[in-house]
Design an enzyme around this catalytic site. Structure first.
Site, PDB file in Angstrom:
ATOM      1  NE  ARG A 194      -0.756   1.853  -5.168  1.00 32.24           N
ATOM      2  CZ  ARG A 194      -1.272   1.335  -4.049  1.00 32.24           C
ATOM      3  NH1 ARG A 194      -2.359   0.584  -4.107  1.00 32.24           N
ATOM      4  NH2 ARG A 194      -0.714   1.539  -2.875  1.00 32.24           N
ATOM      5  CB  THR A 213      -6.001  -6.323  -1.152  1.00 30.84           C
ATOM      6  OG1 THR A 213      -5.189  -7.153  -0.351  1.00 30.84           O
ATOM      7  CG2 THR A 213      -5.272  -5.049  -1.455  1.00 30.84           C
ATOM      8  CG  ASN A 271      -4.668   1.475   2.197  1.00 30.95           C
ATOM      9  OD1 ASN A 271      -4.084   0.410   2.350  1.00 30.95           O
ATOM     10  ND2 ASN A 271      -4.150   2.618   2.575  1.00 30.95           N
ATOM     11  CD  GLU A 281      -4.671   2.325  -1.836  1.00 32.74           C
ATOM     12  OE1 GLU A 281      -5.878   2.013  -1.841  1.00 32.74           O
ATOM     13  OE2 GLU A 281      -3.792   1.589  -1.370  1.00 32.74           O
ATOM     14  CG  ASP A 337      -0.820   1.985   0.604  1.00 37.68           C
ATOM     15  OD1 ASP A 337      -0.909   1.776   1.825  1.00 37.68           O
ATOM     16  OD2 ASP A 337      -1.251   1.183  -0.247  1.00 37.68           O
ATOM     17  CB  SER A 342       1.033  -1.295  -4.104  1.00 36.75           C
ATOM     18  OG  SER A 342       0.377  -2.533  -4.011  1.00 36.75           O
ATOM     19  N   GLY A 349      -2.368  -6.793   2.422  1.00 38.34           N
ATOM     20  CA  GLY A 349      -1.474  -5.654   2.594  1.00 38.34           C
ATOM     21  C   GLY A 349      -0.011  -6.032   2.479  1.00 38.34           C
TER      22      GLY A 349
END
Ligand code: NAG
Ligand code: NAG
Ligand code: NAG
Ligand code: NAG
Ligand code: NAG
Ligand code: NAG
Length: 580
Positions: free
Chosen positions: A109, A379, A399, A418, A421, A450, A472
């Site tokens: 990630r 994604t 993202n 990202e 998030d 996530s 998402g």
């Protein structure tokens, strides 16, 4: 039988779809006429773009491990589905090795830069959502390389090479990509790098026209020769950092050089007669899926109840899982042990099931949530099984559509956003929303929460299925519904993917029912019986023209076809699977 039902579906689609033009290059480019479900003996790759499934399948055919195929497929997706994933982003990947009888969780990630801090956006959500300052440190290339070093059998260069060529020669813009481009038009037009790749003469490339990214092709060529070190400790990284800095971002060489892939223990849950491996935090996907299934397992009559009652119970368990998941965060930064233990425990699930009333729904506070939700975005998911029944379930992301809406001009890489998030402290306290979740606040080197839910399923010690979805925050609902459709409601793999989906994110307290005319023209709509029944139980229901894209591979374990694989790529994105 499956092939038949799939082609019937596609023929209906051909006849009914107003936009379908059999002679157009667009339709061929989008792969509309390939079956969404296939049967194969040896191996299957189900990606959300048929070209990449085919590239992965060829790797399997040459004797590659599922991980080899995942590397080739993931690089390809980053080129042809550039709005959803790519080497400027990150991923979660479950790898099952049949030989070792292990299932590992690769956490590649994106990570907050070393110069990031809790209040870096000073409450400005715009800065957090797009532009170079929204970028976190990418993890995909090195994560793929690490898994390949352990499991791969084919030369790395062989796996990256097809994508070098596609980026160089160009690929036809699919209708789905065109939809994503249209949705991001102002962002594309505002960025010089994106404009260069995705527009021609001032307007967005049309479906079916060739899209090239020469800089990306050069970057991939270097990666194919030199591996991840060119990205994390070499020329590509230097170029990327320079571009990001010039655009106002804070990534440094040190951020790239210190990036670490984390190989974590997968979440395991024995439920409904199967053993399910899921992604642990910083994804909330595995724990949420486990809690929902453990709650629903308490009912003895799940296979026989009406669709509307099933829908209600699914939504109520989903609301509970969403309330709890916001207590999760990066386990290397926050203590989540107790919450995670609860979310995986049978006795906790029994208590939570008592919150469900078959006759009515409740407002959001009923489910014990303390924090506001995370609304993460697009994604790409791929599911792979090889001839030895090794398996990969991988969800990758940059993202939002086109990530930060910034393409690094010197490398052709689309940079992720990202950082969006993470939760951030708010200055204006709103009464209509719960407060942001402290376990998911920004810290240097931390990974954001996530919803990605890559999943591998076993029955009686044998590989039974590989599943996951893109979409998402909706991923958890999408993946769970596909699994329940097959495991509990007796639907074949294609039908469980085709079934229209219901979503709920707890805050706001609204059921979103799928009513989506997808870019290929087909319509997915939840039926009136379910909608009306939910309304009678007090749900607020709203149509939603979007949702999740699910790739599902199932191995038949009994009957004359035992050992046979069925691979499904969600027709919503017009991808198709490939096998042999
Ligand atoms: C493989 O590991 C699982 C536990 O993850 C165990 O239940 C199963 O019996 C093992 N299978 C073999 C063949 O050892
Ligand atoms: C947030 O930052 C953007 C970009 O710098 C700026 O245009 C905008 O005015 C800021 N918003 C607030 C609420 O400060
Ligand atoms: C680009 O746009 C201009 C002005 O609209 C037009 O005159 C020209 O023919 C276009 N060129 C191409 C290659 O489409
Ligand atoms: C970059 O190089 C340094 C020094 O050789 C090494 O310690 C580090 O692990 C490398 N980083 C990556 C991400 O490969
Ligand atoms: C939610 O329901 C509880 C219990 O029924 C009630 O006390 C509370 O005021 C409700 N909250 C909202 C925002 O409606
Ligand atoms: C679905 O959306 C279409 C518009 O795209 C609308 O006409 C139709 O009424 C919607 N159906 C439902 C059940 O919401």
């Amino acid at each position: 039988m499956l092939m038949q039902s799939s082609s019937i579906f596609l023929w209906l689609f051909v006849i009914l779809s107003p936009c379908f033009d059999r002679s157009s290059a667009t339709a061929a480019a989008a792969g509309d006429r390939m079956p969404a479900s296939i049967v194969a003996r040896h191996g299957v790759v189900a990606a959300d773009h048929g070209l990449c499934s085919t590239i992965g399948r060829d790797v399997l055919k040459e004797g590659g491990h599922a991980v080899d195929a995942a590397v080739a497929t993931a690089f390809c997706l980053g080129v042809v589905n550039p709005a959803s994933s790519g080497i400027g982003g990150g991923a979660f990947m479950l790898v099952h090795s049949s030989h070792r009888n292990t299932t590992e969780a690769y956490d590649m990630r994106e990570t907050a830069p070393l110069r990031a801090s809790k209040n870096m956006y000073a409450g400005n959500r715009t800065l957090k959502a797009s532009g170079a300052l929204s970028a976190a440190v990418p993890g995909e290339v090195i994560g793929l390389e690490l898994a390949w070093k352990k499991y791969g059998r084919m030369p790395w260069a062989r796996l990256v090479r097809p994508s070098v060529k596609i980026a160089q020669d160009g690929f036809p813009v699919s209708r789905y990509l065109h939809m994503q481009m249209t949705a991001s038009e102002s962002g594309i037009l505002a960025d010089k790098g994106l404009r260069h790749v995705f527009t021609s003469n001032g307007s967005l490339l049309k479906p079916g026209t060739l899209c090239r990214n020469i800089k990306l092709s050069e970057t991939l060529k270097i990666i194919s020769n030199s591996g991840a070190k060119a990205f994390y400790n070499g020329s590509i990284g230097l170029g990327l950092i320079k571009d990001i800095a010039e655009a106002g971002g804070i990534l440094t060489r040190e951020d790239l050089a210190s990036y670490t892939v984390k190989v974590r223990e997968a979440i395991v849950v024995d439920v409904m007669g199967v053993k399910i491996f899921g992604m642990p935090p910083p994804s909330s996907g595995g724990a949420a899926l486990a809690l929902m299934l453990n709650m629903l397992e308490q009912y003895r009559d799940l296979s026989s109840i009406s669709d509307p009652l099933m829908a209600h119970r699914k939504i109520e368990s989903l609301k509970t899982a969403f309330a709890l998941r916001m207590n999760l965060g990066d386990p290397d930064f926050v203590d989540i042990e107790d919450v995670l233990k609860d979310m995986l425990s049978k006795s906790f699930a029994k208590r939570m099931k008592m919150l469900i009333n078959d006759k009515t729904t409740f407002n959001s506070s009923h489910y014990g949530g303390r924090w506001n939700q995370l609304y993460d975005h697009g994604t790409s998911h791929l599911s792979i099984v090889d001839k030895d029944r090794n398996a990969v379930s991988m969800t990758s992301t940059i993202n939002a559509y086109f990530g930060s809406k910034f393409l690094s001009p010197s490398t052709g890489i689309i940079v992720n956003n990202e950082m969006d998030d993470f939760s951030i402290p708010t200055t204006n306290i709103s009464t209509s929303e719960p407060p942001p979740a402290p376990p998911n606040f920004i810290a240097a080197g931390k990974r954001p929460l996530s919803s990605m839910t890559p999943t591998i399923i076993f029955k009686d010690g044998k590989l039974k299925g590989v599943v996951g979805a893109s979409g998402g925050a909706l991923i958890i609902a999408g993946t769970t519904q596909v699994l329940l459709g097959h495991l509990v409601r007796g639907k074949d793999p294609l039908s469980s993917v085709l079934a229209p989906r219901l979503y709920h994110q707890l805050v706001p307290n609204v059921v979103q029912y799928e009513n989506w005319t997808v870019p290929s023209g087909d319509v997915f709509e939840v039926g009136a019986e379910i909608r009306e029944s939910l309304k009678r139980k007090g749900h607020i229901v709203q149509g939603y023209g979007g949702g999740t894209i699910c790739q599902f591979v199932v191995q038949q374990l009994t009957g004359p076809n035992a050992g046979q694989l069925i691979g499904v790529s969600d027709p919503r994105k017009a991808g198709f699977p490939a096998g042999f």
